[in-house]
Motif scaffolding. Structure first.
Motif, mmCIF file in Angstrom:
data_model
loop_
_atom_site.group_PDB
_atom_site.id
_atom_site.type_symbol
_atom_site.label_atom_id
_atom_site.label_comp_id
_atom_site.label_asym_id
_atom_site.label_seq_id
_atom_site.Cartn_x
_atom_site.Cartn_y
_atom_site.Cartn_z
ATOM 1 N N THR A 83 -21.998 1.871 37.651
ATOM 2 C CA THR A 83 -20.934 1.624 36.716
ATOM 3 C C THR A 83 -21.353 1.868 35.092
ATOM 4 O OG1 THR A 83 -21.337 -0.679 36.490
ATOM 5 C CG2 THR A 83 -19.774 0.166 38.597
ATOM 6 N N LEU A 84 -22.791 1.810 34.914
ATOM 7 C CA LEU A 84 -23.232 1.999 33.675
ATOM 8 C C LEU A 84 -23.275 3.300 33.275
ATOM 9 C CD1 LEU A 84 -25.860 -0.952 33.859
ATOM 10 C CD2 LEU A 84 -23.668 -0.888 33.026
ATOM 11 N N THR A 85 -23.013 4.501 33.967
ATOM 12 C CA THR A 85 -22.896 5.756 33.610
ATOM 13 C C THR A 85 -21.918 6.174 32.720
ATOM 14 O OG1 THR A 85 -24.011 6.232 35.671
ATOM 15 C CG2 THR A 85 -22.937 8.094 34.666
ATOM 16 N N GLY A 86 -22.119 6.716 31.685
ATOM 17 C CA GLY A 86 -20.874 7.136 30.697
ATOM 18 C C GLY A 86 -21.275 8.488 30.435
ATOM 19 N N ARG A 87 -20.085 9.089 29.765
ATOM 20 C CA ARG A 87 -20.190 10.531 29.324
ATOM 21 C C ARG A 87 -21.197 10.827 28.642
ATOM 22 N NH1 ARG A 87 -14.991 10.914 27.032
ATOM 23 N NH2 ARG A 87 -15.794 10.434 25.184
ATOM 24 N N GLN A 88 -22.025 12.029 28.685
ATOM 25 C CA GLN A 88 -23.168 12.109 28.074
ATOM 26 C C GLN A 88 -22.674 12.918 26.776
ATOM 27 O OE1 GLN A 88 -25.697 10.522 29.350
ATOM 28 N NE2 GLN A 88 -26.908 12.607 29.733
ATOM 29 N N PRO A 89 -23.226 12.672 25.496
ATOM 30 C CA PRO A 89 -22.916 13.133 24.218
ATOM 31 C C PRO A 89 -23.254 14.434 24.106
ATOM 32 C CG PRO A 89 -25.035 11.868 24.062
ATOM 33 C CD PRO A 89 -24.450 11.570 25.594
ATOM 34 N N THR A 90 -22.461 15.241 23.527
ATOM 35 C CA THR A 90 -22.783 16.667 23.138
ATOM 36 C C THR A 90 -23.697 16.631 22.193
ATOM 37 O OG1 THR A 90 -20.667 17.230 24.340
ATOM 38 C CG2 THR A 90 -21.640 18.942 22.958
ATOM 39 N N VAL A 91 -24.755 17.337 22.462
ATOM 40 C CA VAL A 91 -25.687 17.765 21.222
ATOM 41 C C VAL A 91 -25.576 19.047 20.856
ATOM 42 C CG1 VAL A 91 -28.280 17.808 20.509
ATOM 43 C CG2 VAL A 91 -27.270 15.897 22.193
ATOM 44 N N GLU A 92 -25.081 19.485 19.393
ATOM 45 C CA GLU A 92 -24.888 20.756 19.100
ATOM 46 C C GLU A 92 -26.122 20.877 18.117
ATOM 47 O OE1 GLU A 92 -21.166 21.972 17.756
ATOM 48 O OE2 GLU A 92 -20.285 20.680 19.246
ATOM 49 N N TYR A 93 -26.850 22.045 18.576
ATOM 50 C CA TYR A 93 -27.829 22.072 17.605
ATOM 51 C C TYR A 93 -27.646 23.404 16.427
ATOM 52 C CZ TYR A 93 -30.894 19.819 21.049
ATOM 53 O OH TYR A 93 -31.325 18.858 21.748
ATOM 54 N N PRO A 94 -28.143 22.982 15.354
ATOM 55 C CA PRO A 94 -27.795 24.173 14.165
ATOM 56 C C PRO A 94 -28.250 25.503 14.520
ATOM 57 C CG PRO A 94 -29.456 22.759 13.359
ATOM 58 C CD PRO A 94 -28.934 22.158 14.529
ATOM 59 N N ILE A 95 -27.649 26.517 14.268
ATOM 60 C CA ILE A 95 -28.388 27.956 14.185
ATOM 61 C C ILE A 95 -29.025 28.110 12.962
ATOM 62 C CG2 ILE A 95 -27.723 30.390 14.577
ATOM 63 C CD1 ILE A 95 -25.278 29.452 16.324
ATOM 64 N N LEU A 96 -30.313 28.216 12.770
ATOM 65 C CA LEU A 96 -30.976 28.209 11.707
ATOM 66 C C LEU A 96 -31.100 29.820 11.368
ATOM 67 C CD1 LEU A 96 -33.595 25.532 12.298
ATOM 68 C CD2 LEU A 96 -31.504 25.510 10.884
ATOM 69 N N PRO A 97 -31.186 30.223 10.124
ATOM 70 C CA PRO A 97 -31.709 31.582 9.941
ATOM 71 C C PRO A 97 -33.218 32.140 10.058
ATOM 72 C CG PRO A 97 -31.746 30.303 7.600
ATOM 73 C CD PRO A 97 -31.273 29.447 9.055
ATOM 74 N N PRO A 98 -33.483 33.027 10.535
ATOM 75 C CA PRO A 98 -34.686 33.524 10.957
ATOM 76 C C PRO A 98 -35.718 33.204 9.801
ATOM 77 C CG PRO A 98 -33.251 35.641 10.850
ATOM 78 C CD PRO A 98 -32.519 34.536 10.595
ATOM 79 N N SER A 99 -36.976 32.997 10.381
ATOM 80 C CA SER A 99 -38.061 32.598 9.391
ATOM 81 C C SER A 99 -38.412 34.106 8.877
ATOM 82 C CB SER A 99 -39.220 31.970 9.954
ATOM 83 O OG SER A 99 -38.856 30.735 10.408
ATOM 84 N N THR A 100 -38.979 34.199 7.600
ATOM 85 C CA THR A 100 -39.627 35.279 6.833
ATOM 86 C C THR A 100 -40.925 34.733 6.433
ATOM 87 O OG1 THR A 100 -38.899 34.805 4.587
ATOM 88 C CG2 THR A 100 -37.226 36.034 6.136
ATOM 89 N N PRO A 101 -41.735 35.693 5.880
ATOM 90 C CA PRO A 101 -42.965 35.531 5.263
ATOM 91 C C PRO A 101 -43.029 34.355 4.158
ATOM 92 C CG PRO A 101 -43.210 38.007 5.705
ATOM 93 C CD PRO A 101 -41.616 37.221 6.139
ATOM 94 N N VAL A 102 -41.844 34.238 3.586
ATOM 95 C CA VAL A 102 -41.526 33.603 2.246
ATOM 96 C C VAL A 102 -41.111 32.226 2.707
ATOM 97 C CG1 VAL A 102 -41.775 35.454 0.548
ATOM 98 C CG2 VAL A 102 -39.644 34.567 1.435
ATOM 99 N N THR A 103 -40.591 31.966 4.054
ATOM 100 C CA THR A 103 -40.053 30.807 4.380
ATOM 101 C C THR A 103 -41.074 29.581 4.132
ATOM 102 O OG1 THR A 103 -38.725 31.897 5.812
ATOM 103 C CG2 THR A 103 -38.963 29.287 6.366
ATOM 104 N N PRO A 104 -40.550 28.493 3.367
ATOM 105 C CA PRO A 104 -41.557 27.405 3.219
ATOM 106 C C PRO A 104 -42.098 26.643 4.475
ATOM 107 C CG PRO A 104 -39.597 27.315 1.623
ATOM 108 C CD PRO A 104 -39.540 28.362 2.692
ATOM 109 N N ARG A 105 -43.282 26.359 4.764
ATOM 110 C CA ARG A 105 -43.658 25.865 5.926
ATOM 111 C C ARG A 105 -43.792 24.238 5.575
ATOM 112 N NH1 ARG A 105 -42.533 29.833 8.494
ATOM 113 N NH2 ARG A 105 -44.081 31.662 8.436
ATOM 114 N N PRO A 106 -43.775 23.621 6.702
ATOM 115 C CA PRO A 106 -43.752 22.156 6.667
ATOM 116 C C PRO A 106 -45.022 21.557 6.105
ATOM 117 C CG PRO A 106 -42.920 22.573 8.722
ATOM 118 C CD PRO A 106 -43.313 23.857 8.127
ATOM 119 N N THR A 107 -44.857 20.438 5.345
ATOM 120 C CA THR A 107 -46.366 19.887 4.759
ATOM 121 C C THR A 107 -47.236 19.087 5.614
ATOM 122 O OG1 THR A 107 -45.121 18.161 3.966
ATOM 123 C CG2 THR A 107 -45.325 20.117 2.410
ATOM 124 N N ARG A 108 -46.391 18.663 6.922
ATOM 125 C CA ARG A 108 -47.264 18.002 7.637
ATOM 126 C C ARG A 108 -47.217 18.505 9.147
ATOM 127 N NH1 ARG A 108 -46.099 11.730 7.484
ATOM 128 N NH2 ARG A 108 -48.116 11.531 7.773
#
Length: 108
Positions: A83-108
């Protein structure tokens, strides 16, 4: 906990909180999973050895209550957990542009 589940349920090589505290009473102590949507989260236990909710309830009845649950009791508890089962939330992931050689990289 009255009694630890058998070796067939305990995960080999993973002693839970004991790995952090080195305290004997912390052997096979794990964070308890939330009960919401527990019906959808099989397999159960950290070892992943149990696929049936009624069987998981019966094992925990022995481990936490120190008594064997009969099939009717395990089924009733499992029915409540369902009875504790509920509707699963819909997770929509963003569509990111493709990376290029000049795309900034994460610092960590």
């Amino acid at each position: 906990m009255i009694e630890r589940p058998g070796a067939d349920i305990l995960p080999p090589g993973d002693k839970g909180r004991f790995e952090v505290t080195a305290t004997a009473s912390d052997e096979y102590v794990f964070r308890a999973a939330p009960l919401r949507n527990v019906e959808l989260t099989a397999p159960y236990f950290h070892s992943g050895q149990v696929w049936d909710l009624e069987q998981a309830v019966a094992i925990m009845g022995t481990a936490q209550l120190g008594r064997e649950l009969n099939d009717e009791e395990a089924s009733a508890i499992a029915a409540f957990l369902r009875t504790l089962t509920g509707r699963q939330p819909t997770v929509e992931y963003p569509i990111l542009p493709p990376s290029t050689p000049v795309t900034p990289r994460p610092t960590r």
